[in-house]
Design a protein around this motif. Structure first.
Motif, PDB file in Angstrom:
ATOM      1  N   PRO A   1       5.351   4.656  -2.825  1.00 42.53           N
ATOM      2  CA  PRO A   1       5.010   3.435  -3.573  1.00 42.53           C
ATOM      3  C   PRO A   1       6.247   2.705  -4.079  1.00 42.53           C
TER       4      PRO A   1
ATOM      5  N   PRO B   1       0.778  -3.045   8.244  1.00 45.22           N
ATOM      6  CA  PRO B   1      -0.093  -2.097   7.528  1.00 45.22           C
ATOM      7  C   PRO B   1      -0.798  -1.150   8.501  1.00 45.22           C
TER       8      PRO B   1
ATOM      9  N   ALA C   1      -6.987   7.120   5.427  1.00 47.51           N
ATOM     10  CA  ALA C   1      -7.084   6.113   4.360  1.00 47.51           C
ATOM     11  C   ALA C   1      -7.983   6.598   3.232  1.00 47.51           C
TER      12      ALA C   1
ATOM     13  N   LYS D   1      -6.284  -2.559   6.758  1.00 48.75           N
ATOM     14  CA  LYS D   1      -6.644  -2.185   5.394  1.00 48.75           C
ATOM     15  C   LYS D   1      -5.799  -1.037   4.860  1.00 48.75           C
TER      16      LYS D   1
ATOM     17  N   CYS E   1      -2.243   0.962   3.790  1.00 50.05           N
ATOM     18  CA  CYS E   1      -1.019   0.531   3.135  1.00 50.05           C
ATOM     19  C   CYS E   1       0.115   0.537   4.167  1.00 50.05           C
TER      20      CYS E   1
ATOM     21  N   LYS F   1       1.969   3.756   6.118  1.00 54.09           N
ATOM     22  CA  LYS F   1       1.021   4.792   6.551  1.00 54.09           C
ATOM     23  C   LYS F   1       0.325   4.354   7.824  1.00 54.09           C
TER      24      LYS F   1
END
Length: 474
Positions: A24, A121, A143, A469, A471, A474
């Protein structure tokens, strides 16, 4: 086409190396920058000061420095994963650096300058899927695992990631494929009127598969509740102690409590975790004839929330309500698909003799069952743990086991429903003795929809919709 809006799948090339931050954003001790692609190790090595990364073994970690010409950007660790023994089945390098925004941006820009490009993404997981590391349902489970916020949702996602759902679907699909091939063979010998696929065996197979698919479809209600949290509405008459009960369950003063009836005018929502499952507790306005327009809106919202709930906790004042009033309330609120748990509150206001008489009266005259009723004092926090256990058992107990396959994804649900519809047509065709070509069409439809779940059948639009959808990183 604007590059920012280009299709994810049109970007994909196994020769390209992609880079992204895998941890993050924000200030922290460590950040991980991930590279994947044919030239990942070579690109990392071109800015590396330390052991020659191109000569090291897979699954090894090395200390060194990232340098831009002679400028040292950071001292880092480089983790090597050589194809096909990596998450993407490509060469992968993960750089663990200090989590300074400046350092992260500088290192990523340097990798891009050396030939990598920014990942879209979900592109790492897309590559894992396209390279056969994961099927589509397992990729979606990645996810779900990242987004899991309770033990139960984590376990369901992990079970799907390990391939439990995929394995079950694969067995069903292989059985259908075998019969489909026999029916296709019949079409090649249509003029000779031969039958290679035994219709009785085919019918039994379709019945068995339809039963399994029906069970998977039914599991969605529980699976979705575990994934999203169980919608649980706390309702009752004004001043029954609903807000006090919410505070007692949460063990904090979340809702305003007053002796004045109708204090709660709008809904209050909080999460309560019980035995690894999240319950979305919704405290609502008291149900009665509204005395003003604002209270009327509150009562309307209460009824809307009840209709959308999976579990209704109906709270009543054990000291004030009559069995007849209670029975009328229960009958007016009961609805198909909504489990109801009854909470008799304020038992601290009754002595033992009164309590025994009231409980006996409720069970005899209101239709209450002791399996759906809990007697508590929200104010004194009496029997709150018993209530939590009853909330869990009413919504979950007996429905969840460690190895059970649960459908949690609406896309999977819709594909299963379409598969079921196609199989029902196959059964109708067998009973109606329709020709092999029409049977073949319906079986192919069922195979198509099953294949959509695991990714045997895909389109670029479908993949873009799923992986966009995720991140980045990933």
């Amino acid at each position: 086409m604007d590059k920012e809006n280009e299709s994810l799948t049109t970007h994909y090339s196994q020769q390209e190396t992609i880079v992204a931050l895998a941890t993050p954003n924000g200030i922290g001790a460590i950040a991980v920058i991930r590279l994947s692609g044919h030239d990942a190790i070579a690109i990392a090595n071109s800015v590396w000061k330390g052991k020659d990364l191109t000569k090291q073994e897979s699954h090894t970690i090395h200390f060194g420095h990232i340098v831009d010409n002679e400028l040292v950007l950071d001292e880092v660790l480089a983790s090597l994963f050589i194809a096909p023994k990596s998450y993407t089945r490509e060469n992968v390098v993960e750089i663990s650096c200090h989590a300074s925004g400046y350092i992260i941006e500088s290192i990523i820009k340097l990798f891009i300058k050396k030939g990598a490009r920014s990942a879209k993404p979900g592109e790492f997981t897309l590559r894992a899927f396209l390279n056969g590391q994961l099927d589509l349902s397992q990729a979606e489970a990645v996810a779900d695992l990242i987004a899991s916020n309770s033990k139960a949702s984590q376990q369901v996602a992990l079970q799907q990631l390990r391939g439990g759902f995929s394995s079950q679907l694969q067995v069903l699909r292989e059985q259908l494929v075998n019969f489909a091939s026999l029916i296709e063979l019949e079409l090649d010998f249509a003029e000779e009127d031969v039958e290679f696929a035994n219709r009785d065996q085919l019918k039994q197979l379709i019945i068995d598969i339809t039963r399994i698919i029906g069970r998977l479809i039914q599991s969605f209600e529980l699976g979705n509740a575990i994934k999203q949290g169980v919608n649980t509405v706390i309702a009752g008459r004004p001043n029954a102690g609903k807000s006090t009960l919410l505070n007692a369950l949460l063990n904090e003063e979340r809702a305003i409590v007053s002796h004045i009836p109708g204090t709660t005018r709008d809904t209050i929502e909080e999460i309560l975790n019980i035995q690894g499952v999240n319950f979305r507790l919704i405290d609502t306005a008291g149900i009665r004839e509204a005395t003003d327009a604002i209270e009327q809106i509150g009562v309307q919202r209460t009824m809307e929330k009840i209709s959308q709930s999976a579990l209704l906790i109906y709270v009543f004042d054990a000291d004030q309500i009559s069995p007849a009033e209670l029975r009328n309330d229960i009958e007016s609120l009961q609805a198909p698909g909504i489990a109801m748990l009854l909470v008799a509150n304020k038992i601290d206001l009754l002595n033992q003799e009164e309590k025994t008489a009231r409980i006996s009266g409720f069970f005899q005259n209101s239709g209450l069952s002791d399996t759906q009723t809990v007697f508590v004092s929200a104010k004194e926090k009496l029997h709150i743990d018993d209530l939590k256990n009853r909330i869990y058992s009413t919504a979950i107990k007996g429905k969840l086991s460690g190895d059970e396959t649960l459908v949690t994804n609406i896309r999977h649900l819709e594909a299963l429903q379409k598969t079921e519809e196609a199989l029902v047509r196959v059964l109708g065709g067998i009973d109606g003795s329709i020709t092999s070509d029409f049977l073949s069409m319906d079986i192919k439809q069922a195979l198509h929809y099953l294949g959509e779940i695991t990714g045997v059948v895909t389109t670029d639009d479908l993949l873009d919709n799923i992986f966009s959808k995720f991140c980045i990183g990933k």
